[in-house]
Design a protein around this motif. Sequence first.
Motif, PDB file in Angstrom:
ATOM      1  N   GLU A 167       0.828  -1.199   0.000  1.00  0.00           N
ATOM      2  CA  GLU A 167       0.000   0.000   0.000  1.00  0.00           C
ATOM      3  C   GLU A 167       0.868   1.257   0.000  1.00  0.00           C
ATOM      4  OE1 GLU A 167      -2.771  -0.034   3.178  1.00  0.00           O
ATOM      5  OE2 GLU A 167      -3.866  -1.803   2.460  1.00  0.00           O
ATOM      6  N   GLN A 168       2.001   1.176   0.702  1.00  0.00           N
ATOM      7  CA  GLN A 168       2.875   2.350   0.759  1.00  0.00           C
ATOM      8  C   GLN A 168       3.516   2.646  -0.604  1.00  0.00           C
ATOM      9  OE1 GLN A 168       4.264   0.635   4.564  1.00  0.00           O
ATOM     10  NE2 GLN A 168       4.997   2.714   5.008  1.00  0.00           N
ATOM     11  N   ALA A 169       3.757   1.597  -1.400  1.00  0.00           N
ATOM     12  CA  ALA A 169       4.268   1.825  -2.757  1.00  0.00           C
ATOM     13  C   ALA A 169       3.220   2.551  -3.594  1.00  0.00           C
ATOM     14  CB  ALA A 169       4.650   0.503  -3.407  1.00  0.00           C
ATOM     15  N   ASP A 170       1.954   2.136  -3.449  1.00  0.00           N
ATOM     16  CA  ASP A 170       0.882   2.817  -4.180  1.00  0.00           C
ATOM     17  C   ASP A 170       0.762   4.275  -3.730  1.00  0.00           C
ATOM     18  OD1 ASP A 170       0.290   0.441  -5.475  1.00  0.00           O
ATOM     19  OD2 ASP A 170      -1.271  -0.128  -4.038  1.00  0.00           O
ATOM     20  N   GLU A 171       0.871   4.489  -2.423  1.00  0.00           N
ATOM     21  CA  GLU A 171       0.731   5.842  -1.877  1.00  0.00           C
ATOM     22  C   GLU A 171       1.879   6.743  -2.346  1.00  0.00           C
ATOM     23  OE1 GLU A 171       0.688   7.985   2.519  1.00  0.00           O
ATOM     24  OE2 GLU A 171       0.111   5.863   2.329  1.00  0.00           O
ATOM     25  N   LEU A 172       3.106   6.221  -2.321  1.00  0.00           N
ATOM     26  CA  LEU A 172       4.249   7.026  -2.749  1.00  0.00           C
ATOM     27  C   LEU A 172       4.169   7.320  -4.248  1.00  0.00           C
ATOM     28  CD1 LEU A 172       6.908   8.394  -2.072  1.00  0.00           C
ATOM     29  CD2 LEU A 172       8.069   6.208  -2.439  1.00  0.00           C
ATOM     30  N   GLU A 173       3.730   6.313  -5.007  1.00  0.00           N
ATOM     31  CA  GLU A 173       3.584   6.510  -6.446  1.00  0.00           C
ATOM     32  C   GLU A 173       2.604   7.649  -6.732  1.00  0.00           C
ATOM     33  OE1 GLU A 173       3.690   3.343 -10.057  1.00  0.00           O
ATOM     34  OE2 GLU A 173       2.043   3.073  -8.621  1.00  0.00           O
ATOM     35  N   GLN A 174       1.519   7.705  -5.974  1.00  0.00           N
ATOM     36  CA  GLN A 174       0.512   8.754  -6.162  1.00  0.00           C
ATOM     37  C   GLN A 174       1.093  10.127  -5.817  1.00  0.00           C
ATOM     38  OE1 GLN A 174      -3.007   8.207  -3.807  1.00  0.00           O
ATOM     39  NE2 GLN A 174      -4.170   9.751  -4.908  1.00  0.00           N
ATOM     40  N   ARG A 175       1.844  10.205  -4.738  1.00  0.00           N
ATOM     41  CA  ARG A 175       2.426  11.484  -4.333  1.00  0.00           C
ATOM     42  C   ARG A 175       3.437  11.990  -5.365  1.00  0.00           C
ATOM     43  NH1 ARG A 175       2.201  13.503   0.901  1.00  0.00           N
ATOM     44  NH2 ARG A 175       0.854  12.330   2.322  1.00  0.00           N
ATOM     45  N   LEU A 176       4.265  11.079  -5.869  1.00  0.00           N
ATOM     46  CA  LEU A 176       5.252  11.477  -6.868  1.00  0.00           C
ATOM     47  C   LEU A 176       4.579  11.929  -8.155  1.00  0.00           C
ATOM     48  CD1 LEU A 176       7.950   8.678  -6.340  1.00  0.00           C
ATOM     49  CD2 LEU A 176       8.019  11.054  -5.544  1.00  0.00           C
TER      50      LEU A 176
END
Length: 475
Positions: A167-176
């Motif tokens: 989930e954190q990979a998805d969240e970081l991808e969205q922020r970037l």
Amino acid sequence: MASTTDTLPTRMNGTRAWVDYLSKVELPVLANTLRRINELTDSNSSTVNQLAEVILNDAQLTSQVLRLSNTVFYNQTRTQVGTVSRAITLIGFDAVKSMAISSLIVDTLLARSERSHLLKCLARALHAAVQARCLLPRRNEQALEEVFIGALLMNIGELAFWSCDTEQADELEQRLGQDEPAVAAQKTVLKTTFAEITRGLVEAWALGPFIRDVVSAGRPNSKAASLVRHSVELARLSESGWRGADMDKLMETLGGELEEAPATVRDQVRINAGEAAKIAVSLGIPQVQALLPGADTGAEETTKSPQPAAPDPELQLQILRELAECLTAKPDINQVCQLVTEGIQRALGMQRVALLMSDRSGTQLVPRKVLGLETEGWRDGFVIERNRKTTLNRLLSDHECTLYKPAKDAQRAGFDPWVGKVPALVGPLMAKGRIVGLFYADNAGAGSAPSAGQLTAFSHFVRHAQLCLTLLSVS
């Protein structure tokens, strides 16, 4: 992800949590294999054989290493290489070690994810590795491969992170994707940074002092480590083109370190970028070519799928030629037996191969070389007692190569579910009329008996080992 997700934290917060998670949950096999390869040093023939065994126990890795061994990037003599053993002899221990590490990284991570961020990071890492290797002055083999792997692994924390479905990979991808500054986004989502995770993985995976120097927060301790850092920066900047204030400044810096004019360095790095595109194809990742400057230079090459385990007459002839070359020079029994075991496995398509040799007491035959999957118990358990009547002793009943056919009441060996219970190829090594060694090969639980053609080819390979033994006994 692990099946025991209920025992894992829902979110990893901080460097130690991410290092433990990546090392123990997501990528333990990669971590252990990299650690094992890095522990090997080219100190004697036994470590050379150990490196060959690590590679040969993975069919995909074997295919990748041999493909790379026949590229001009590694093999400037253009001498065709058909075996891992020959590649180590011809191209060098460190070069083949480098190929194995880069292939493992690429295959393991891409098998887990095809996120755009992972592909971009892999392209950048590969580009940086090629630049560092090609730019290194006063070259020797060890230094060349050291800077290549150093650049490839300089951002291993980021590579490992993007290979995981969290989930954190998805969240970081969205922020970037919303143009949030990268480091700030990492600290918010991960409670650490990719740089810190990388330093933790370098320690946890025992990747060595050079890579530790490359990824350290302080100034590098060597010119080689400095070159690696500059190569990684070069790969990053080139994604926006070869011109610009930052790129021009880097060309000045590299020119000073390499004692070359900045214009000369700029011309060289553009050629190197094209070489990186070709290496991407050889590694089986043509999908990153579009992310590399100069990708069009490698467009004429095509990828090859690894061949299934099946008899390969052309490869048989090639390995037999390599054996003949070894015997015309000063015979080396370790090198010859390594080629023979590799030839039996790869050219004949046998799934598992072992070479047993007499121990010091002369009462037992014990394993010296083992290749193939599901042979973990062979090194300790595959022992033939000369003076005991067991199923395994039936392997010693002939003084020539033969197809072993198990008796109806044959008992399987305690260390393996198939040895003694399945048909196998058996070839003795003789000295003064006594069996001093034994080649053994089977297809495990595949249910297929070796063919007459495989027995004939097997005999050819064993005959070369016997000839080497005979030559050494009279020299």
